[in-house]
Design a protein around this motif. Structure first.
Motif, PDB file in Angstrom:
ATOM      1  N   LEU A  67      23.539  25.710  93.520  1.00  0.00           N
ATOM      2  CA  LEU A  67      23.183  24.513  94.284  1.00  0.00           C
ATOM      3  C   LEU A  67      21.884  24.658  95.085  1.00  0.00           C
ATOM      4  CD1 LEU A  67      24.213  21.654  94.879  1.00  0.00           C
ATOM      5  CD2 LEU A  67      25.506  22.596  96.794  1.00  0.00           C
ATOM      6  N   PRO A  68      21.681  25.744  95.848  1.00  0.00           N
ATOM      7  CA  PRO A  68      20.437  25.852  96.634  1.00  0.00           C
ATOM      8  C   PRO A  68      19.182  25.784  95.765  1.00  0.00           C
ATOM      9  CG  PRO A  68      22.035  27.488  97.352  1.00  0.00           C
ATOM     10  CD  PRO A  68      22.585  26.885  96.100  1.00  0.00           C
ATOM     11  N   GLU A  69      19.167  26.545  94.689  1.00  0.00           N
ATOM     12  CA  GLU A  69      17.989  26.551  93.812  1.00  0.00           C
ATOM     13  C   GLU A  69      17.772  25.178  93.175  1.00  0.00           C
ATOM     14  OE1 GLU A  69      16.282  28.980  89.886  1.00  0.00           O
ATOM     15  OE2 GLU A  69      18.213  29.521  90.780  1.00  0.00           O
ATOM     16  N   LYS A  70      18.878  24.544  92.797  1.00  0.00           N
ATOM     17  CA  LYS A  70      18.795  23.232  92.160  1.00  0.00           C
ATOM     18  C   LYS A  70      18.199  22.196  93.117  1.00  0.00           C
ATOM     19  CE  LYS A  70      21.821  19.524  90.481  1.00  0.00           C
ATOM     20  NZ  LYS A  70      23.232  19.125  90.247  1.00  0.00           N
ATOM     21  N   LEU A  71      18.703  22.160  94.345  1.00  0.00           N
ATOM     22  CA  LEU A  71      18.219  21.160  95.299  1.00  0.00           C
ATOM     23  C   LEU A  71      16.797  21.450  95.750  1.00  0.00           C
ATOM     24  CD1 LEU A  71      21.319  20.386  97.564  1.00  0.00           C
ATOM     25  CD2 LEU A  71      20.479  19.165  95.559  1.00  0.00           C
ATOM     26  N   LEU A  72      16.482  22.727  95.966  1.00  0.00           N
ATOM     27  CA  LEU A  72      15.134  23.080  96.421  1.00  0.00           C
ATOM     28  C   LEU A  72      14.077  22.780  95.362  1.00  0.00           C
ATOM     29  CD1 LEU A  72      15.970  26.323  98.376  1.00  0.00           C
ATOM     30  CD2 LEU A  72      14.572  24.456  99.264  1.00  0.00           C
ATOM     31  N   SER A  73      14.446  22.917  94.100  1.00  0.00           N
ATOM     32  CA  SER A  73      13.482  22.622  93.032  1.00  0.00           C
ATOM     33  C   SER A  73      13.252  21.121  92.876  1.00  0.00           C
ATOM     34  CB  SER A  73      13.979  23.208  91.702  1.00  0.00           C
ATOM     35  OG  SER A  73      15.199  22.588  91.309  1.00  0.00           O
ATOM     36  N   LYS A  74      14.233  20.345  93.314  1.00  0.00           N
ATOM     37  CA  LYS A  74      14.142  18.888  93.164  1.00  0.00           C
ATOM     38  C   LYS A  74      13.578  18.215  94.413  1.00  0.00           C
ATOM     39  CE  LYS A  74      16.921  14.939  91.610  1.00  0.00           C
ATOM     40  NZ  LYS A  74      18.272  14.489  91.168  1.00  0.00           N
ATOM     41  N   TYR A  75      13.874  18.772  95.583  1.00  0.00           N
ATOM     42  CA  TYR A  75      13.444  18.168  96.851  1.00  0.00           C
ATOM     43  C   TYR A  75      12.691  19.218  97.672  1.00  0.00           C
ATOM     44  CZ  TYR A  75      17.274  15.053  95.443  1.00  0.00           C
ATOM     45  OH  TYR A  75      18.116  14.227  94.744  1.00  0.00           O
ATOM     46  N   ASP A  76      11.373  19.147  97.654  1.00  0.00           N
ATOM     47  CA  ASP A  76      10.602  20.174  98.356  1.00  0.00           C
ATOM     48  C   ASP A  76      10.751  20.088  99.875  1.00  0.00           C
ATOM     49  OD1 ASP A  76       9.202  17.850  98.725  1.00  0.00           O
ATOM     50  OD2 ASP A  76       7.284  18.607  97.974  1.00  0.00           O
ATOM     51  N   TRP A  77      11.188  18.917 100.407  1.00  0.00           N
ATOM     52  CA  TRP A  77      11.361  18.791 101.855  1.00  0.00           C
ATOM     53  C   TRP A  77      12.492  19.675 102.390  1.00  0.00           C
ATOM     54  CZ3 TRP A  77      16.267  16.958 102.388  1.00  0.00           C
ATOM     55  CH2 TRP A  77      16.768  16.104 101.396  1.00  0.00           C
TER      56      TRP A  77
ATOM     57  N   VAL B  60      28.362  25.475 105.228  1.00  0.00           N
ATOM     58  CA  VAL B  60      28.995  24.159 105.357  1.00  0.00           C
ATOM     59  C   VAL B  60      27.952  23.079 105.611  1.00  0.00           C
ATOM     60  CG1 VAL B  60      30.581  22.773 106.753  1.00  0.00           C
ATOM     61  CG2 VAL B  60      31.196  25.115 106.130  1.00  0.00           C
ATOM     62  N   LYS B  61      26.963  23.372 106.449  1.00  0.00           N
ATOM     63  CA  LYS B  61      25.902  22.390 106.710  1.00  0.00           C
ATOM     64  C   LYS B  61      25.151  22.048 105.418  1.00  0.00           C
ATOM     65  CE  LYS B  61      23.149  23.265 110.153  1.00  0.00           C
ATOM     66  NZ  LYS B  61      22.333  24.061 111.110  1.00  0.00           N
ATOM     67  N   PHE B  62      24.921  23.057 104.574  1.00  0.00           N
ATOM     68  CA  PHE B  62      24.212  22.795 103.320  1.00  0.00           C
ATOM     69  C   PHE B  62      25.075  21.945 102.385  1.00  0.00           C
ATOM     70  CE2 PHE B  62      22.045  23.726  99.303  1.00  0.00           C
ATOM     71  CZ  PHE B  62      20.713  23.609  99.708  1.00  0.00           C
ATOM     72  N   LEU B  63      26.378  22.171 102.396  1.00  0.00           N
ATOM     73  CA  LEU B  63      27.285  21.339 101.599  1.00  0.00           C
ATOM     74  C   LEU B  63      27.271  19.899 102.112  1.00  0.00           C
ATOM     75  CD1 LEU B  63      30.335  23.768 101.227  1.00  0.00           C
ATOM     76  CD2 LEU B  63      28.690  23.115  99.444  1.00  0.00           C
ATOM     77  N   MET B  64      27.139  19.736 103.416  1.00  0.00           N
ATOM     78  CA  MET B  64      27.032  18.393 103.986  1.00  0.00           C
ATOM     79  C   MET B  64      25.758  17.709 103.513  1.00  0.00           C
ATOM     80  SD  MET B  64      28.349  19.211 107.879  1.00  0.00           S
ATOM     81  CE  MET B  64      28.045  17.550 108.518  1.00  0.00           C
ATOM     82  N   LEU B  65      24.659  18.461 103.450  1.00  0.00           N
ATOM     83  CA  LEU B  65      23.406  17.896 102.953  1.00  0.00           C
ATOM     84  C   LEU B  65      23.541  17.476 101.499  1.00  0.00           C
ATOM     85  CD1 LEU B  65      20.388  17.252 103.240  1.00  0.00           C
ATOM     86  CD2 LEU B  65      19.907  19.633 102.590  1.00  0.00           C
ATOM     87  N   ASN B  66      24.151  18.316 100.698  1.00  0.00           N
ATOM     88  CA  ASN B  66      24.343  17.989  99.288  1.00  0.00           C
ATOM     89  C   ASN B  66      25.180  16.725  99.132  1.00  0.00           C
ATOM     90  OD1 ASN B  66      24.453  18.649  96.298  1.00  0.00           O
ATOM     91  ND2 ASN B  66      26.627  18.743  96.793  1.00  0.00           N
ATOM     92  N   THR B  67      26.249  16.612  99.931  1.00  0.00           N
ATOM     93  CA  THR B  67      27.096  15.425  99.875  1.00  0.00           C
ATOM     94  C   THR B  67      26.320  14.182 100.289  1.00  0.00           C
ATOM     95  OG1 THR B  67      29.036  16.770 100.421  1.00  0.00           O
ATOM     96  CG2 THR B  67      29.240  14.400 100.737  1.00  0.00           C
TER      97      THR B  67
END
Length: 411
Positions: free
Chosen positions: A216-226, A291-298
């Motif tokens: 998940l971290p790599e996936k989101l970081l590659s898609k959203y640079d912010w 948990v905070k990162f899971l909240m961001l993903n949600t």
């Protein structure tokens, strides 16, 4: 991985009905959210904060309630103001950044001291502090105490606010006999929820078993640079690769700890393991980052689903209608990044936490005693198979844990 039940809107009439429901729900939720941002009754100046610390917590609570600026009176004044034409006009879900920051700033220095008595504060001042071992002296979740005795200690006065709190605690005592006080450092909502979830778990949730979790971290970081602006606790200026690896480690730790707890058949053993985990500062705060990162993903999923016209939970309309979080990137920068630093979870973010963990969070809101909001569910229409954790709050800012209850783990 993190899939929810979604459906598309059907036709113009459904769209109109949906819009009307949005407007009604957003106004109601905004009222709740603004109640959370009632200006704090804690002292705002440094000297006042110092005076506050010198007084016992019990005396402070009694004086606040007696002064007429207590939580109940503030909530009443807010609701009255919303009936005026101007307030009604401005009640369309947008919360001003200034009111948010003001409430956060006033709670940063004083929230922790509000929930510790004078003796505890003085003890911490004289305890030897060393950089490597200071966390051992900090109790994240205090030992259990009889809930009525706790109430009598905290609320000795006979003011309307004190009477309401006493009645609230008495009602809670019909289901729980004890309470565990949670450390108030702006992580208390995450701490109380996660502690309850881990101490009651009997199996590893499906979403934690997914192989996609660690990607998940790599996936989101590659898609959203912010997301590079994600603020880890006391760790700023991370590079993208380092941030991805670090969050991945946190998610793996969350899975490992959850799995370990779920394999323990004895509730006593799980409780002891949780006590040990939540006295290990490094691991404990790593779990909060996960948990905070899971909240961001949600939040990202909800935002994207809404843009695609899919049905989303009511709370997500308010989440992204605030002027401080109109998009996931704003939500991260102005809210999620601030959790544990300059502020805790807002009420609408309690819904987000529940969806991220796939848990129903049931909260006894003591200042709402004798109203239909005394027991509030996050979400208010929970999935039937979601486990339930129970918290208790006096003000929607700080959360403690009720314990010693009849077997009741799901709705």
């Amino acid at each position: 991985m993190f899939q929810r039940r979604t459906s598309k809107s059907t036709g113009p009439s459904a769209s109109a009905e949906e819009t009307q429901k949005k407007d009604t729900a957003m106004i109601n939720l905004t009222r709740h959210e603004k109640e959370k941002y009632i200006p704090s009754d804690e002292p705002s100046s440094a000297s006042a904060a110092g005076d506050q610390k010198d007084k016992p917590a019990l005396e402070t609570k009694k004086e606040r309630a007696h002064s007429g600026h207590g939580k109940t009176a503030q909530a009443h004044d807010l609701k009255a103001s919303l009936t005026s034409h101007d307030s009604h006009k401005n009640c369309e879900v947008k919360l001003s950044a200034s009111s948010s920051s003001s409430a956060k700033e006033s709670s940063v220095d004083n929230e922790e001291d509000m929930y510790r008595d004078a003796e505890e504060i003085e003890r911490e001042k004289v305890l030897p502090v060393c950089e490597t071992g200071s966390s051992e002296n900090k109790l994240s979740v205090a030992p259990e105490m009889d809930i009525i005795e706790y109430c009598q200690k905290e609320w000795r006065g006979n003011t309307p606010a004190a009477k309401r709190m006493k009645k609230g605690y008495e009602a809670v005592s019909q289901k729980f006999t004890s309470i565990r006080r949670v450390r108030g450092d702006n992580y208390c909502a995450l701490r109380a929820t996660l502690f309850q979830a881990l101490s009651q778990t009997s199996e590893l949730p499906d979403w934690l078993q997914s192989e996609d979790l660690t990607l998940l971290p790599e996936k989101l970081l590659s898609k959203y640079d912010w997301i590079q602006q994600w603020q880890l606790r006391q760790k700023l200026g991370r590079k993208m690769g380092e941030l991805s690896d670090e969050i991945k480690d946190y998610l793996i730790l969350l899975r490992k700890k959850w799995e370990s707890m779920s394999e323990m058949k004895s509730p006593v053993a799980r409780q002891a393991a949780c006590d040990e985990l939540f006295s290990n500062e490094e691991e404990e705060y790593s779990l909060y980052e996960a948990v905070k990162f899971l909240m961001l993903n949600t939040a990202i999923e909800l935002y994207d689903d809404d843009k695609k016209g899919k049905k989303v939970p009511v709370f997500s309309w308010l989440l992204f209608a605030r002027d401080t979080s109109s998009s996931p990137s704003q939500l991260m920068n102005n809210h999620l990044n601030q959790i544990g630093h300059t502020g805790g979870l807002e009420q609408v973010e309690m819904f987000l936490l529940a969806y991220a963990l796939h848990y129903t969070i049931r909260v006894y809101r003591l200042y709402k005693y004798s109203t239909d909001e005394f027991i509030t569910l996050y979400p208010n229409d929970p999935e039937e198979d979601w486990p339930v954790v129970t918290l208790i709050t006096e003000d929607d800012r700080h959360y403690n844990i009720p314990v010693r209850m009849c077997e009741e783990t799901s709705l």
